[in-house]
Design a protein around this motif. Sequence first.
Motif, PDB file in Angstrom:
ATOM      1  N   THR A  19      14.526   1.005  12.320  1.00 45.50           N
ATOM      2  CA  THR A  19      14.490   0.002  11.393  1.00 45.50           C
ATOM      3  C   THR A  19      13.354  -0.019  12.049  1.00 45.50           C
ATOM      4  O   THR A  19      12.257  -0.210  12.243  1.00 45.50           O
ATOM      5  N   ALA A  20      12.491  -0.036  10.153  1.00 39.06           N
ATOM      6  CA  ALA A  20      11.016  -0.364  10.295  1.00 39.06           C
ATOM      7  C   ALA A  20      10.572  -1.136   9.197  1.00 39.06           C
ATOM      8  O   ALA A  20      10.887  -1.822   8.199  1.00 39.06           O
ATOM      9  N   VAL A  21       9.343  -2.315   9.140  1.00 43.94           N
ATOM     10  CA  VAL A  21       8.733  -3.422   8.975  1.00 43.94           C
ATOM     11  C   VAL A  21       7.272  -2.522   8.367  1.00 43.94           C
ATOM     12  O   VAL A  21       7.233  -2.364   9.310  1.00 43.94           O
ATOM     13  N   PHE A  22       7.433  -2.709   6.914  1.00 44.55           N
ATOM     14  CA  PHE A  22       5.745  -1.669   6.642  1.00 44.55           C
ATOM     15  C   PHE A  22       4.529  -3.378   6.419  1.00 44.55           C
ATOM     16  O   PHE A  22       5.201  -3.947   5.240  1.00 44.55           O
ATOM     17  N   ASP A  23       3.981  -3.305   6.625  1.00 45.77           N
ATOM     18  CA  ASP A  23       2.919  -4.725   6.442  1.00 45.77           C
ATOM     19  C   ASP A  23       2.015  -3.478   5.386  1.00 45.77           C
ATOM     20  O   ASP A  23       0.908  -4.549   4.386  1.00 45.77           O
ATOM     21  N   ALA A  24       2.012  -2.504   5.634  1.00 43.88           N
ATOM     22  CA  ALA A  24       1.314  -1.610   4.613  1.00 43.88           C
ATOM     23  C   ALA A  24       1.140  -0.847   4.234  1.00 43.88           C
ATOM     24  O   ALA A  24       1.686   0.101   5.375  1.00 43.88           O
ATOM     25  N   PRO A  25       1.680   0.618   3.230  1.00 47.30           N
ATOM     26  CA  PRO A  25       1.274  -0.142   1.541  1.00 47.30           C
ATOM     27  C   PRO A  25       2.721  -1.031   1.567  1.00 47.30           C
ATOM     28  O   PRO A  25       3.862  -0.293   1.449  1.00 47.30           O
ATOM     29  N   LEU A  26       2.137  -1.727   0.133  1.00 51.80           N
ATOM     30  CA  LEU A  26       2.844  -2.548  -0.313  1.00 51.80           C
ATOM     31  C   LEU A  26       2.986  -2.046  -1.776  1.00 51.80           C
ATOM     32  O   LEU A  26       1.650  -2.165  -2.327  1.00 51.80           O
ATOM     33  N   THR A  27       3.541  -2.955  -2.849  1.00 48.96           N
ATOM     34  CA  THR A  27       3.910  -2.862  -3.714  1.00 48.96           C
ATOM     35  C   THR A  27       2.485  -3.954  -4.172  1.00 48.96           C
ATOM     36  O   THR A  27       1.855  -4.314  -4.272  1.00 48.96           O
ATOM     37  N   GLY A  28       1.907  -2.085  -5.607  1.00 50.88           N
ATOM     38  CA  GLY A  28       0.245  -2.670  -5.874  1.00 50.88           C
ATOM     39  C   GLY A  28      -0.964  -1.983  -5.082  1.00 50.88           C
ATOM     40  O   GLY A  28      -1.263  -2.253  -5.183  1.00 50.88           O
TER      41      GLY A  28
END
Length: 117
Positions: A19-28
């Motif tokens: 499992t991963a959580v991405f702080d960046a990049p996000l949509t846009g």
Amino acid sequence: PGRVRVLHAPQAGDAAAPTAVFDAPLTGHRFDTTLEVTGYAVDNRRIATIEGYLDGAFIGSVRPGRFDLRARNLFPTAPYAGNLGFTANFDTAAFAAGNYTFTARVYDTAGNVTVYT
């Protein structure tokens, strides 16, 4: 004295995907010649690598190794709980201006993969 056993092959019996959580990049997200990828990744064994792609073209890989307080607090019993964070700056100078889809493939040491887009 003792023996050390090193397993280079995927570990049998592990079917749990990472499992991963991405702080960046996000949509846009906007970037120029460098794309920052940051967040944390967790697995019941260990994360092997996180690969980044822009529109299917490989741009680089990173392994967790940075302290992330959120991850440690959410997953205190996870292996290497204190060092689940990652940050990488991928060179994107070869990409022309435009819109791209970022995809990450998160692999654990057993060969399980989770794909994020």
